[in-house]
Design a protein around this motif. Structure first.
Motif, PDB file in Angstrom:
ATOM      1  N   VAL A 141      53.620  64.951  11.963  1.00 58.96           N
ATOM      2  CA  VAL A 141      52.204  65.223  11.722  1.00 58.96           C
ATOM      3  C   VAL A 141      51.728  66.333  12.659  1.00 58.96           C
ATOM      4  N   ARG A 142      50.946  67.264  12.115  1.00 58.74           N
ATOM      5  CA  ARG A 142      50.369  68.325  12.943  1.00 58.74           C
ATOM      6  C   ARG A 142      49.122  67.842  13.691  1.00 58.74           C
ATOM      7  N   GLN A 143      48.376  66.982  13.056  1.00 65.43           N
ATOM      8  CA  GLN A 143      47.115  66.524  13.640  1.00 65.43           C
ATOM      9  C   GLN A 143      46.847  65.093  13.203  1.00 65.43           C
ATOM     10  N   ARG A 144      46.378  64.284  14.138  1.00 67.52           N
ATOM     11  CA  ARG A 144      46.035  62.901  13.814  1.00 67.52           C
ATOM     12  C   ARG A 144      44.651  62.607  14.384  1.00 67.52           C
ATOM     13  N   TRP A 145      43.861  61.851  13.627  1.00 69.79           N
ATOM     14  CA  TRP A 145      42.509  61.508  14.046  1.00 69.79           C
ATOM     15  C   TRP A 145      42.246  60.074  13.627  1.00 69.79           C
ATOM     16  N   ASP A 146      41.977  59.213  14.592  1.00 67.44           N
ATOM     17  CA  ASP A 146      41.756  57.789  14.323  1.00 67.44           C
ATOM     18  C   ASP A 146      40.268  57.501  14.174  1.00 67.44           C
ATOM     19  N   VAL A 147      39.941  56.755  13.160  1.00 68.05           N
ATOM     20  CA  VAL A 147      38.563  56.352  12.889  1.00 68.05           C
ATOM     21  C   VAL A 147      38.386  54.899  13.287  1.00 68.05           C
ATOM     22  N   HIS A 148      37.400  54.646  14.139  1.00 72.18           N
ATOM     23  CA  HIS A 148      37.045  53.288  14.521  1.00 72.18           C
ATOM     24  C   HIS A 148      38.271  52.513  15.009  1.00 72.18           C
ATOM     25  N   GLY A 149      38.949  53.107  15.998  1.00 75.07           N
ATOM     26  CA  GLY A 149      40.086  52.436  16.607  1.00 75.07           C
ATOM     27  C   GLY A 149      41.313  52.332  15.723  1.00 75.07           C
ATOM     28  N   GLY A 150      41.389  53.175  14.694  1.00 80.13           N
ATOM     29  CA  GLY A 150      42.570  53.179  13.844  1.00 80.13           C
ATOM     30  C   GLY A 150      42.414  52.407  12.543  1.00 80.13           C
ATOM     31  N   ALA A 151      41.193  51.959  12.219  1.00 83.65           N
ATOM     32  CA  ALA A 151      40.982  51.281  10.932  1.00 83.65           C
ATOM     33  C   ALA A 151      41.255  52.242   9.774  1.00 83.65           C
ATOM     34  N   LEU A 152      40.915  53.505   9.985  1.00 83.21           N
ATOM     35  CA  LEU A 152      41.285  54.587   9.076  1.00 83.21           C
ATOM     36  C   LEU A 152      42.001  55.652   9.888  1.00 83.21           C
ATOM     37  N   GLU A 177      44.303  54.201  -7.551  1.00 81.04           N
ATOM     38  CA  GLU A 177      45.307  53.185  -7.230  1.00 81.04           C
ATOM     39  C   GLU A 177      46.172  53.574  -6.022  1.00 81.04           C
ATOM     40  N   GLU A 178      46.112  54.819  -5.617  1.00 73.67           N
ATOM     41  CA  GLU A 178      46.949  55.278  -4.503  1.00 73.67           C
ATOM     42  C   GLU A 178      46.277  54.972  -3.168  1.00 73.67           C
ATOM     43  N   PRO A 179      47.066  54.635  -2.132  1.00 74.22           N
ATOM     44  CA  PRO A 179      46.483  54.239  -0.832  1.00 74.22           C
ATOM     45  C   PRO A 179      46.199  55.415   0.102  1.00 74.22           C
ATOM     46  N   THR A 210      44.038  57.718   5.112  1.00 76.42           N
ATOM     47  CA  THR A 210      44.708  56.505   4.677  1.00 76.42           C
ATOM     48  C   THR A 210      44.420  55.399   5.688  1.00 76.42           C
ATOM     49  N   THR A 211      45.013  54.240   5.476  1.00 79.19           N
ATOM     50  CA  THR A 211      44.912  53.145   6.434  1.00 79.19           C
ATOM     51  C   THR A 211      46.262  53.000   7.138  1.00 79.19           C
ATOM     52  N   ARG A 212      46.240  52.324   8.276  1.00 76.23           N
ATOM     53  CA  ARG A 212      47.415  52.282   9.130  1.00 76.23           C
ATOM     54  C   ARG A 212      48.670  51.763   8.407  1.00 76.23           C
ATOM     55  N   GLU A 213      48.503  50.730   7.587  1.00 80.98           N
ATOM     56  CA  GLU A 213      49.681  50.126   6.963  1.00 80.98           C
ATOM     57  C   GLU A 213      50.340  51.032   5.932  1.00 80.98           C
ATOM     58  N   THR A 406      32.731  65.989   1.536  1.00 73.85           N
ATOM     59  CA  THR A 406      33.357  64.862   0.841  1.00 73.85           C
ATOM     60  C   THR A 406      33.414  63.669   1.782  1.00 73.85           C
ATOM     61  N   ILE A 407      33.413  62.479   1.199  1.00 75.08           N
ATOM     62  CA  ILE A 407      33.541  61.248   1.979  1.00 75.08           C
ATOM     63  C   ILE A 407      34.991  60.785   1.894  1.00 75.08           C
ATOM     64  N   GLY A 408      35.621  60.645   3.058  1.00 76.82           N
ATOM     65  CA  GLY A 408      37.039  60.320   3.101  1.00 76.82           C
ATOM     66  C   GLY A 408      37.344  58.838   3.030  1.00 76.82           C
ATOM     67  N   GLY A 409      36.443  58.018   3.506  1.00 75.77           N
ATOM     68  CA  GLY A 409      36.664  56.578   3.524  1.00 75.77           C
ATOM     69  C   GLY A 409      35.581  55.914   4.344  1.00 75.77           C
ATOM     70  N   LEU A 410      35.672  54.598   4.475  1.00 71.34           N
ATOM     71  CA  LEU A 410      34.692  53.883   5.292  1.00 71.34           C
ATOM     72  C   LEU A 410      35.351  52.667   5.936  1.00 71.34           C
ATOM     73  N   VAL A 411      34.692  52.176   6.970  1.00 68.57           N
ATOM     74  CA  VAL A 411      35.130  50.968   7.668  1.00 68.57           C
ATOM     75  C   VAL A 411      34.024  49.928   7.506  1.00 68.57           C
ATOM     76  N   ARG A 412      34.381  48.763   6.956  1.00 71.68           N
ATOM     77  CA  ARG A 412      33.397  47.695   6.739  1.00 71.68           C
ATOM     78  C   ARG A 412      33.933  46.416   7.392  1.00 71.68           C
ATOM     79  N   ASN A 413      33.153  45.884   8.329  1.00 73.30           N
ATOM     80  CA  ASN A 413      33.560  44.670   9.055  1.00 73.30           C
ATOM     81  C   ASN A 413      34.922  44.845   9.714  1.00 73.30           C
ATOM     82  N   GLY A 414      35.155  46.050  10.237  1.00 68.31           N
ATOM     83  CA  GLY A 414      36.385  46.329  10.962  1.00 68.31           C
ATOM     84  C   GLY A 414      37.571  46.694  10.101  1.00 68.31           C
ATOM     85  N   GLU A 415      37.409  46.668   8.770  1.00 71.90           N
ATOM     86  CA  GLU A 415      38.529  46.953   7.860  1.00 71.90           C
ATOM     87  C   GLU A 415      38.335  48.312   7.197  1.00 71.90           C
ATOM     88  N   GLY A 416      39.364  49.166   7.302  1.00 72.59           N
ATOM     89  CA  GLY A 416      39.305  50.473   6.676  1.00 72.59           C
ATOM     90  C   GLY A 416      39.540  50.396   5.187  1.00 72.59           C
TER      91      GLY A 416
END
Length: 448
Positions: A141-152, A177-179, A210-213, A406-416
């Motif tokens: 990876v060239r660049q990594r950016w964690d959202v809310h402690g890695g939820a996203l 359907e893609e993660p 994406t999400t961590r998993e 654009t909106i890339g994703g969201l974190v709700r109740n700690g879950e990305g």
């Protein structure tokens, strides 16, 4: 917002250009160097004032008492700290000082500095070290950016021939359907906020959300499974950034620092934590030395000298010797595009990192963790949806987001979670927004 920047050197100039994209900001730069101010006046639409940033008379003359944000980023940390203390006493609402010693950036000293009138400090070397370590943890990876402690997770990835999703419409390769989502594409000198009919091309820099998993899944899609994880790191240059990087290096990564100054080598040996770091006195531009020190068995080469050209050339040499993960500090902004075209790897610019952190302070409480992606020339930020805010009243496809956003994703109740056009943002959601050629503050209004 009224912003005063003390210091017209590299960081101050870059910060003014970044903040100056927002036409609503009232920006004044104060410096006692007329040549530096003249350069700024030619390039930027900001007010300038020739005087010492620690002159009380001068600070009063530029109405520091009305400043919402006073930022001291001269090359002298004592001047920065003194200027902030004076500005605070004159009535500035928030002050930020750039420092050069980690002692002042240590959390345990935060209250002491606040009593002096310094609300926040920026230590670029520490911020750069954190970005370097993030990049080393994922060699592909060239660049990594964690959202809310890695939820996203946002991943910036250079696409090669092995990528499985080239030249196909994104609506086919990253549908609902893609993660993962592709939230931005850097292609040559162009940044694209893609739609469903856009597609990825060879050598694009693609930004995935994406999400961590599902990181291994993204890795497989982009054809990077053959990249070896980093366990051996060679660092060129033994300055403050190298020291901070070595201090924060995970224990499983073994580090060699090659420094040309023998006195600095001795100091590094005294300052390093003693987890097996090896300091070598020598010139890392010497290929025979690199071979002798085992560069062919090294997974990552990090060039941290104070010379951008040296860092770029050293990374090119390391790649020719078989190192797949290279990182270069490139402080000369004019060299960023050239470094990208040479495909040297991850590019670190301390000015951009520091400016992003300061830029975040301009925004209201709903915006956090803002970054300016220098290579993509785009902002990415986390916003928290407030009660009854406009974004909670419509589905995403009904929001009429400005072009380039654009909106890339969201974190709700700690879950990305990733989003679609039919997603409804709720109060308290943490939403990741990408903006290219659009003021972040325009988006901020949706969340207040």
């Amino acid at each position: 917002m009224k912003i005063i920047i003390a210091g017209a050197q590299a960081v101050g100039t870059y910060l003014a250009s970044l903040l100056g994209r927002n036409t609503s900001e009232d920006i004044t730069i104060i410096d006692d160097n007329p040549e530096a101010l003249n350069d700024i006046n030619q390039d930027l639409d900001v007010l300038s004032y020739e005087a010492s940033p620690i002159s009380i008379k001068a600070l009063r003359a530029i109405n520091t008492s009305e400043a919402d944000l006073f930022i001291a980023v001269t090359n002298d940390q004592e001047v920065n700290m003194c200027a902030c203390a004076l500005a605070k006493s004159l009535g500035a609402k928030q002050t930020v000082a750039k420092v050069e010693d980690y002692e002042y950036a240590s959390p345990k000293n935060k209250d002491t500095l606040k009593k002096m009138g310094i609300d926040s400090v920026i230590y670029p070397e520490l911020l750069a070290a954190q970005d370097i370590i993030n990049g080393l943890k994922m060699s592909w990876v060239r660049q990594r950016w964690d959202v809310h402690g890695g939820a996203l997770i946002m991943l910036g990835i250079k696409l090669r021939e092995s990528c499985l999703i080239l030249n196909r419409p994104l609506k086919e390769v990253c549908g609902t359907e893609e993660p993962y989502h592709v939230v931005a594409i850097k292609r040559g000198n162009e940044t694209i906020i893609p739609g469903g009919n856009d597609f990825l091309q060879l050598y694009d820099m693609a930004y995935f959300m994406t999400t961590r998993e599902y990181i291994p899944y993204v890795r497989r899609m982009v054809g990077k499974e053959d990249y070896t994880d980093v366990s051996q790191v060679m660092i060129m240059g033994g300055g403050k950034c190298a020291l901070r990087t070595a201090h924060t290096m995970p224990e499983y990564m073994k580090t060699k620092i090659i420094e040309i100054d023998p006195q600095r080598c001795e100091k590094l040996n005294d300052l390093l934590p003693g987890r097996g770091e090896l300091v070598i006195n020598g010139d890392a531009r010497d290929t025979s030395l690199l071979l002798e020190e085992g560069i062919r068995h090294t997974q990552a080469f990090v060039a941290l000298t104070g010379n951008s050209e040296t860092n770029i050339l050293a990374c090119l040499a390391a790649k020719r010797l078989g190192v797949r993960k290279t990182v270069a500090v490139v402080e000369n902004v004019d060299y960023i595009d050239m470094a990208e075209s040479l495909d040297i790897g991850t590019i670190i610019n301390k000015k951009a990192i520091a400016a992003s952190r300061i830029y975040e302070m301009m925004l209201e409480g709903c915006a956090t963790n803002l970054r300016f992606l220098m290579q993509a020339r785009a902002d990415v930020a986390e916003f928290t949806a407030q009660k009854n805010s406009p974004i909670t009243k419509k589905k995403i496809f009904e929001l009429s987001l400005p072009k380039g956003c654009t909106i890339g994703g969201l974190v709700r109740n700690g879950e990305g979670m990733l989003v679609t056009g039919g997603t409804q943002v709720q109060q308290g959601d943490i939403v990741v927004v990408f903006c290219h050629n659009t003021e972040v503050k325009r988006i901020e209004k949706l969340f207040n």
